[in-house]
Design a protein around this motif. Structure first.
Motif, PDB file in Angstrom:
ATOM      1  N   VAL A 226       0.948  -1.332   0.368  1.00  0.00           N
ATOM      2  CA  VAL A 226       0.036  -0.199  -0.172  1.00  0.00           C
ATOM      3  C   VAL A 226       1.329   1.143   0.296  1.00  0.00           C
ATOM      4  O   VAL A 226       0.468   1.785  -0.775  1.00  0.00           O
ATOM      5  CB  VAL A 226      -0.977   0.057   1.409  1.00  0.00           C
ATOM      6  CG1 VAL A 226      -1.727   1.186   1.681  1.00  0.00           C
ATOM      7  CG2 VAL A 226      -1.982  -1.165   1.344  1.00  0.00           C
ATOM      8  N   VAL A 229       2.764   1.756  -3.700  1.00  0.00           N
ATOM      9  CA  VAL A 229       1.859   2.219  -4.690  1.00  0.00           C
ATOM     10  C   VAL A 229       0.998   3.810  -4.439  1.00  0.00           C
ATOM     11  O   VAL A 229       0.950   4.518  -5.219  1.00  0.00           O
ATOM     12  CB  VAL A 229       0.428   1.181  -4.821  1.00  0.00           C
ATOM     13  CG1 VAL A 229      -0.879   1.900  -5.692  1.00  0.00           C
ATOM     14  CG2 VAL A 229       0.844  -0.115  -4.728  1.00  0.00           C
ATOM     15  N   GLU A 259     -12.510   1.508  17.228  1.00  0.00           N
ATOM     16  CA  GLU A 259     -13.099   0.287  16.144  1.00  0.00           C
ATOM     17  C   GLU A 259     -13.343   0.248  14.341  1.00  0.00           C
ATOM     18  O   GLU A 259     -14.367  -0.713  13.932  1.00  0.00           O
ATOM     19  CB  GLU A 259     -15.197   0.617  16.619  1.00  0.00           C
ATOM     20  CG  GLU A 259     -15.521   0.892  17.924  1.00  0.00           C
ATOM     21  CD  GLU A 259     -15.039   2.111  18.333  1.00  0.00           C
ATOM     22  OE1 GLU A 259     -14.563   2.821  19.411  1.00  0.00           O
ATOM     23  OE2 GLU A 259     -15.429   3.460  18.102  1.00  0.00           O
ATOM     24  N   SER A 261     -10.369   0.814  12.929  1.00  0.00           N
ATOM     25  CA  SER A 261      -9.163   1.280  12.911  1.00  0.00           C
ATOM     26  C   SER A 261      -8.458   0.612  11.113  1.00  0.00           C
ATOM     27  O   SER A 261      -7.834   1.190  10.809  1.00  0.00           O
ATOM     28  CB  SER A 261      -8.028   0.402  13.205  1.00  0.00           C
ATOM     29  OG  SER A 261      -9.024  -0.803  13.626  1.00  0.00           O
ATOM     30  N   TYR A 262      -9.453   0.027  10.183  1.00  0.00           N
ATOM     31  CA  TYR A 262      -9.017  -0.740   9.342  1.00  0.00           C
ATOM     32  C   TYR A 262      -9.224  -0.062   8.169  1.00  0.00           C
ATOM     33  O   TYR A 262      -9.574   1.038   7.177  1.00  0.00           O
ATOM     34  CB  TYR A 262      -9.781  -2.184   9.219  1.00  0.00           C
ATOM     35  CG  TYR A 262      -8.205  -2.494   8.572  1.00  0.00           C
ATOM     36  CD1 TYR A 262      -8.510  -3.444  10.243  1.00  0.00           C
ATOM     37  CD2 TYR A 262      -7.701  -2.916   7.999  1.00  0.00           C
ATOM     38  CE1 TYR A 262      -6.993  -3.773  10.976  1.00  0.00           C
ATOM     39  CE2 TYR A 262      -6.218  -4.384   8.694  1.00  0.00           C
ATOM     40  CZ  TYR A 262      -5.786  -4.221   9.333  1.00  0.00           C
ATOM     41  OH  TYR A 262      -5.203  -5.088   9.567  1.00  0.00           O
ATOM     42  N   PHE A 263     -10.868   0.514   8.905  1.00  0.00           N
ATOM     43  CA  PHE A 263     -11.580   1.788   7.703  1.00  0.00           C
ATOM     44  C   PHE A 263     -10.958   2.969   7.809  1.00  0.00           C
ATOM     45  O   PHE A 263     -10.027   3.658   6.644  1.00  0.00           O
ATOM     46  CB  PHE A 263     -12.856   1.670   9.010  1.00  0.00           C
ATOM     47  CG  PHE A 263     -14.151   2.783   7.438  1.00  0.00           C
ATOM     48  CD1 PHE A 263     -14.215   4.092   8.208  1.00  0.00           C
ATOM     49  CD2 PHE A 263     -14.702   1.940   6.836  1.00  0.00           C
ATOM     50  CE1 PHE A 263     -15.384   5.010   6.917  1.00  0.00           C
ATOM     51  CE2 PHE A 263     -15.298   2.731   6.102  1.00  0.00           C
ATOM     52  CZ  PHE A 263     -15.428   4.011   6.432  1.00  0.00           C
ATOM     53  N   PHE A 266      -7.764   2.383   5.861  1.00  0.00           N
ATOM     54  CA  PHE A 266      -7.362   2.328   3.945  1.00  0.00           C
ATOM     55  C   PHE A 266      -8.271   3.235   3.104  1.00  0.00           C
ATOM     56  O   PHE A 266      -8.672   2.961   1.991  1.00  0.00           O
ATOM     57  CB  PHE A 266      -8.194   0.462   4.086  1.00  0.00           C
ATOM     58  CG  PHE A 266      -6.848  -0.330   4.260  1.00  0.00           C
ATOM     59  CD1 PHE A 266      -7.011  -0.974   5.376  1.00  0.00           C
ATOM     60  CD2 PHE A 266      -5.881  -0.650   3.306  1.00  0.00           C
ATOM     61  CE1 PHE A 266      -6.107  -1.634   5.873  1.00  0.00           C
ATOM     62  CE2 PHE A 266      -5.205  -0.916   3.314  1.00  0.00           C
ATOM     63  CZ  PHE A 266      -4.795  -2.320   4.617  1.00  0.00           C
ATOM     64  N   VAL A 267      -9.747   4.321   3.332  1.00  0.00           N
ATOM     65  CA  VAL A 267     -10.110   4.639   3.090  1.00  0.00           C
ATOM     66  C   VAL A 267      -9.385   5.916   2.549  1.00  0.00           C
ATOM     67  O   VAL A 267      -9.201   5.868   2.078  1.00  0.00           O
ATOM     68  CB  VAL A 267     -11.339   5.419   4.147  1.00  0.00           C
ATOM     69  CG1 VAL A 267     -12.323   6.072   3.473  1.00  0.00           C
ATOM     70  CG2 VAL A 267     -12.783   4.302   4.629  1.00  0.00           C
ATOM     71  N   VAL A 269      -6.484   5.731   1.459  1.00  0.00           N
ATOM     72  CA  VAL A 269      -5.896   4.837   1.129  1.00  0.00           C
ATOM     73  C   VAL A 269      -6.893   5.181  -0.554  1.00  0.00           C
ATOM     74  O   VAL A 269      -6.221   5.982  -1.265  1.00  0.00           O
ATOM     75  CB  VAL A 269      -5.136   3.781   0.997  1.00  0.00           C
ATOM     76  CG1 VAL A 269      -4.467   2.258   0.206  1.00  0.00           C
ATOM     77  CG2 VAL A 269      -4.190   4.095   2.700  1.00  0.00           C
ATOM     78  N   ILE A 270      -7.538   4.378  -0.282  1.00  0.00           N
ATOM     79  CA  ILE A 270      -8.615   4.353  -1.587  1.00  0.00           C
ATOM     80  C   ILE A 270      -8.988   5.852  -2.089  1.00  0.00           C
ATOM     81  O   ILE A 270      -8.659   6.201  -2.973  1.00  0.00           O
ATOM     82  CB  ILE A 270      -9.602   4.039  -0.813  1.00  0.00           C
ATOM     83  CG1 ILE A 270     -10.039   2.727  -0.870  1.00  0.00           C
ATOM     84  CG2 ILE A 270     -10.912   3.698  -2.631  1.00  0.00           C
ATOM     85  CD1 ILE A 270     -11.124   2.042  -0.398  1.00  0.00           C
ATOM     86  N   LEU A 273      -5.818   7.040  -4.751  1.00  0.00           N
ATOM     87  CA  LEU A 273      -4.858   6.547  -5.387  1.00  0.00           C
ATOM     88  C   LEU A 273      -6.153   6.715  -6.278  1.00  0.00           C
ATOM     89  O   LEU A 273      -5.539   6.811  -8.012  1.00  0.00           O
ATOM     90  CB  LEU A 273      -5.566   4.887  -4.788  1.00  0.00           C
ATOM     91  CG  LEU A 273      -4.118   4.139  -4.601  1.00  0.00           C
ATOM     92  CD1 LEU A 273      -4.050   2.621  -4.083  1.00  0.00           C
ATOM     93  CD2 LEU A 273      -3.140   4.218  -5.882  1.00  0.00           C
ATOM     94  N   LEU A 274      -7.822   7.321  -6.097  1.00  0.00           N
ATOM     95  CA  LEU A 274      -8.538   7.811  -6.697  1.00  0.00           C
ATOM     96  C   LEU A 274      -7.589   9.183  -7.506  1.00  0.00           C
ATOM     97  O   LEU A 274      -8.363   9.478  -8.393  1.00  0.00           O
ATOM     98  CB  LEU A 274     -10.218   8.123  -5.882  1.00  0.00           C
ATOM     99  CG  LEU A 274     -10.854   6.426  -5.717  1.00  0.00           C
ATOM    100  CD1 LEU A 274     -11.790   7.148  -4.884  1.00  0.00           C
ATOM    101  CD2 LEU A 274     -10.789   6.258  -6.885  1.00  0.00           C
TER     102      LEU A 274
ATOM    103  N   MET C 106      -8.103   2.858 -12.203  1.00  0.00           N
ATOM    104  CA  MET C 106      -7.960   2.365 -11.963  1.00  0.00           C
ATOM    105  C   MET C 106      -6.802   1.430 -13.200  1.00  0.00           C
ATOM    106  O   MET C 106      -8.074   0.540 -13.511  1.00  0.00           O
ATOM    107  CB  MET C 106      -7.540   2.201 -10.946  1.00  0.00           C
ATOM    108  CG  MET C 106      -8.241   2.779  -9.644  1.00  0.00           C
ATOM    109  SD  MET C 106      -6.938   4.279  -9.137  1.00  0.00           S
ATOM    110  CE  MET C 106      -7.406   5.423  -9.214  1.00  0.00           C
ATOM    111  N   ARG C 128     -14.817  -4.945  13.617  1.00  0.00           N
ATOM    112  CA  ARG C 128     -15.151  -4.422  14.515  1.00  0.00           C
ATOM    113  C   ARG C 128     -16.555  -3.792  14.057  1.00  0.00           C
ATOM    114  O   ARG C 128     -16.557  -2.760  15.909  1.00  0.00           O
ATOM    115  CB  ARG C 128     -14.059  -2.888  14.183  1.00  0.00           C
ATOM    116  CG  ARG C 128     -12.875  -3.321  14.141  1.00  0.00           C
ATOM    117  CD  ARG C 128     -11.820  -2.849  15.570  1.00  0.00           C
ATOM    118  NE  ARG C 128     -10.356  -2.780  15.172  1.00  0.00           N
ATOM    119  CZ  ARG C 128      -9.929  -3.928  15.702  1.00  0.00           C
ATOM    120  NH1 ARG C 128     -10.042  -5.365  16.186  1.00  0.00           N
ATOM    121  NH2 ARG C 128      -8.085  -3.685  14.929  1.00  0.00           N
TER     122      ARG C 128
END
Lengths: 287, 250, 329
Positions: A226, A229, A259, A261-263, A266-267, A269-270, A273-274, C106, C128
């Protein structure tokens, strides 16, 4: 306020480790158009080798060097296998490097067993130190400092040295470089070795922070890809910025919204990239 | 600016920039319906950039393009294709893994309006396939229909290029260096082909081969460094001293 | 509606596979059920990866989202399993359709990464999500639907196998139709030469988005089948490692051939399950398989017939006349 300083330092620590890892990955991809998915496995391999060396000799520095060296050797062996035209297809690259990653990480399981290993920081760097109003582990501060130093060194080598110029020539135009008498195959092997060494070094350096366990290699690989890129393939400065950004976003996100954390990671990141499919500082289109 | 439906293509004030480089500057031309219009100029003068701008593959920073009376400057390439524009490419641009017939069929299916069908087999589209076969026949490459494109010789590939462009039944055709890399015999054959194209079809042709240009075209525009240096009937341009210098001098 | 040769093979294969419960016991029948599911996901993914040329590391997201959608509908909202299945598929497809226009801007590695990130976002939501999504533990206790007739009991291994076989055959038949259609062939065109397609008049972005949605929809359907098979859905169904397995199935099978990825998807699953049961060193075997696949079969499983044919040409039949290089066709 102290909370945020603490989180920032956490983020920078993660960023430092990510940068060590991602720098090798991005240069290898930028130069050889190979996305080395075994990079995480090299990281772990170096870490375990370093662990054993540290156990036997008690020297952390030796452990780091051993880990880097071992990973470099393994890396070059892998790289030699790439010198076939089979690997033109990105699909085959993914397949091959992932297959190697599985083999390496499973071999680690075989040799070292499945229990997670603990590696303590070297004596002089244990304990905390006060900085900006908080007490923070010295070892992690060293990592942050080291990452900046490494970034500067890599940048100088890349931009200002003869070696860097040769490598850049190979990146820009392989055929031209070869025509000018540059041993492109040697350059590739050397760069791959350096990238692998960085990965192995990160395995050891990161062990006091992340530990050493099977499965770690894919968690870090995910983040490293990630970072590469998002930062822009082949761009060291991009890798640095992206590493720090990812580290900070991850730390703040985890601290503020555990709650999600991944959101929270990675959001963005998305979104990045967009807006910039080339990555923040990428020179060529990614893909 | 344009005189009603007589003008197939009208370009005015066209400027195209790539980063700091100005590829085209204030280019203007007007092509009558049924005209055979040539674009000349040394390498790097912006000819292909002009074609790219007309077909919608790059974005001008200034200027207007109008196709068959419709303002297309901000319209995407595929819309221009539906308005009747087709082109060939300087570097052969085909579908390598498909057969020769399938390449042309890709275009005839669009022309027939069946390109969106997701249920019936493409191979069973008799209308589109017959049209494709007929197109191949017209270009003299019907015998290659089932061959994979990879196995074609360069000259045959160039013919396929043109077949694909014609397959969409265009009103305006852009030919980008159609004879590039062809032997003398192949060039002669191609020139014959172009001359045999329907009179209502408007053709713009970029060429380096002056023999072809002066045989086929009635009007010309000459570009140099992205700027129009001469424009007018072919017979006049032929005698123009500036053009002679650009091409033959130095 | 003409039935093409490939479709006859598909139907023949399906009929043949009906015999599985008669020949094998519950263990293998169950394994074959899963093999069909995994093969089907890979086949659907091939439309996006092999045909359109967009390598996705996020297929598991749509696979898992459907499962979660259905499971939550059943467990929390007491929906009838059939209805829940539809809800699950719709949720997954709706999300896919919403994301598609963005994602297909992309290419290559950027697309791969954005789909990876996409999958991780949903993985994060699942882990979560507290009691709503079951968190790390997922959602167990999902009951299979029922036809309400005694002669087709979906609770039984055999009954569910036949159901899965039927669904898989229908979906694969549809996908094969789509692949062979003008739309499907246009995807190949888009993959090979986007510029040419645009200048012929094709709406490239829309077609890419459509292929994205198709791959997601097929992933969703099989996600439901998987949910009911296991009676459970968890974060592992959304994990990027599962996405990687799907993508690798496509590559090993031979991208763009449909049947190759199907065989590879099913075969890999069977192999993995079998080997996992035998040794803890199964990743090494799997890894070795991947490496071997690249070295020995760069074209994937699907290239085997062609290789066999060319081998036969070299070694096999004697020419009727000696071949004289001076004689040209």
């Amino acid at each position: 306020m102290r909370f945020w300083v603490f989180q920032t330092l956490n983020g920078l620590t993660t960023g430092a480790l990510l940068f060590f890892l991602a720098s090798g990955l991005t240069v290898i991809f930028g130069l050889m158009r190979i996305l080395n998915l075994a990079h995480g496995a090299l990281f772990l391999f170096g870490g375990y080798v370093g662990y054993t060396v540290a156990e036997r000799t008690g020297s952390f520095v030796l452990a780091v060097l051993a880990g880097a060296f071992a990973a470099a050797v393994l890396g070059v062996l892998i790289q030699q296998g790439f010198s076939t035209s089979l690997l033109r297809s990105p699909f085959n690259q993914v397949l091959l490097t992932l297959g190697l990653a599985f083999i390496i990480s499973n071999a680690i399981l075989y040799f070292w067993g499945g229990t997670p290993k603990l590696l303590r920081p070297p004596e002089p760097l244990r304990g905390s130190r006060e900085i900006l109003g908080v007490f923070y582990p010295q070892y992690r501060l060293m990592l942050i400092a080291l990452s900046c130093v490494t970034a500067v060194i890599l940048y100088l080598v890349w931009e200002r040295s003869r070696l860097g110029a040769i490598v850049r020539a190979c990146v820009d135009d392989r055929e031209m470089a070869a025509a000018m008498g540059i041993r492109v195959d040697l350059v590739f092997a050397a760069v791959f070795a350096i990238g692998a060494a960085l990965a192995g070094m990160t395995g050891v350096l990161g062990a006091p922070v992340l530990g050493l366990s099977i499965g770690l290699e894919f968690d870090v690989l995910l983040l490293a890809v990630v970072v590469v890129v998002v930062g822009g393939i082949g761009s060291l400065s991009g890798a640095f910025i992206a590493s720090m950004a990812v580290g900070l976003i991850d730390a703040y996100g985890k601290a503020r919204f555990p709650e999600l954390s991944y959101f929270t990671l990675f959001v963005p990141v998305i979104l990045i990239l967009l807006v910039r499919p080339r990555g923040l500082l990428g020179r060529t289109t990614v893909g | 600016m344009s005189a009603g439906s007589d003008v197939a293509l009208d370009v005015s004030g066209l400027t195209v920039r790539f980063g700091g480089i100005v590829a085209l500057s204030e280019v203007a031309l007007s092509v009558q319906r049924g005209s055979r219009y040539g674009i000349l100029g040394p390498n790097g003068s912006g000819k292909t950039t002009l074609f790219n701008a007309i077909s919608g593959l790059n974005t001008p920073s200034a200027g207007r393009i109008s196709l068959l009376g419709v303002e297309v400057t901000s319209l995407p390439a595929r819309v221009r294709a539906h308005l009747g524009l087709a082109r060939t490419f300087q570097i052969t641009s085909l579908f390598p893994s498909l057969t020769v017939l399938e390449n042309v069929a890709m275009a005839t299916r669009m022309a027939e309006g069946v390109a969106g069908n997701w249920w019936s087999a493409a191979a069973g589209q008799t209308g589109a396939n017959t049209d494709a076969a007929a197109m191949l026949d017209r270009l003299g490459i019907a015998h290659l229909a089932g061959r994979p494109v990879r196995s074609l010789g360069y000259g045959e590939q160039r013919q396929l290029e043109i077949a694909m462009a014609l397959a969409t039944r265009p009103s305006v055709l852009l030919l980008d260096e159609p004879t590039a890399g062809l032997s003398n015999t192949e060039t002669a054959a191609l020139t014959q082909l172009v001359r045999a194209l329907p009179a209502e079809l408007t053709i713009l042709i970029i060429e380096h081969d002056l023999g072809v240009i002066f045989e086929v075209t009635d009007r010309l525009t000459v570009l140099q460094n992205g700027v129009v240096i001469a424009s007018g009937p072919s017979t006049e341009i032929r005698e123009d001293p500036i053009v002679k210098e650009v091409y033959l001098g130095r | 509606m003409r039935i093409v040769r490939d479709e006859r093979i598909l139907i023949a294969g399906a009929v043949l596979l009906c015999a599985v419960p008669l020949v094998f016991g519950n263990y293998w029948t169950g394994l074959m059920t899963q093999a069909l599911i995994f093969g089907g996901v890979a086949l659907g993914l091939d439309i996006l990866v092999g045909f359109t040329g967009l390598p996705s590391l996020g297929q598991a997201a749509f696979f898992g989202l459907a499962g979660y959608g259905a499971a939550i509908s059943i467990l929390r909202y007491d929906l009838n399993p059939w209805l829940a299945a539809v809800v699950g598929i719709l949720v997954s497809v709706a999300i896919a359709v919403a994301f598609a226009p963005l994602a297909v801007r992309m290419r290559g590695l950027a697309f791969l990464t954005i789909m990876l990130a996409f999958g991780q976002v949903w993985w994060g939501v699942a882990t979560r999500g507290g009691s709503f999504t079951g968190g790390e533990n997922g959602l167990p206790g999902v009951r299979r639907p029922s036809f309400g007739v005694s002669w087709w009991d979906l609770e039984s291994t055999n009954g569910y196998y036949v159901f899965t076989l039927l669904c898989t055959t229908v979906v694969c038949f549809l996908l094969a139709r789509i692949a062979r259609s003008p739309f499907g062939v246009s995807l190949i065109g888009i993959r090979e030469n986007e510029t040419r397609m645009t200048t012929i008049g094709y709406h490239v972005a829309a077609r890419r988005a459509a292929s994205f949605a198709i791959a997601a929809a097929s992933g969703a359907v099989f996600g439901i089948l998987s949910l009911f098979f296991n009676g459970y859905v968890g974060p592992g169904s959304l994990d990027w490692r599962l996405s990687a397995q799907f993508l690798l199935s496509v590559v090993i099978g031979g991208a763009g051939t449909l049947w190759g990825p199907f065989l590879a998807g099913g075969g890999l699953h069977i192999l993995k399950t079998y080997v996992t049961g035998q040794t803890q060193y199964w990743p090494m075997i799997l890894g070795g398989l991947y490496v071997l696949a690249v070295v020995a079969l760069p074209g994937g499983i699907a290239s085997i017939p062609a290789l066999a044919r060319s081998r036969r040409k070299l070694l096999g039949s004697r020419p009727k006349r000696p071949i004289d290089p001076a004689i040209s066709e």
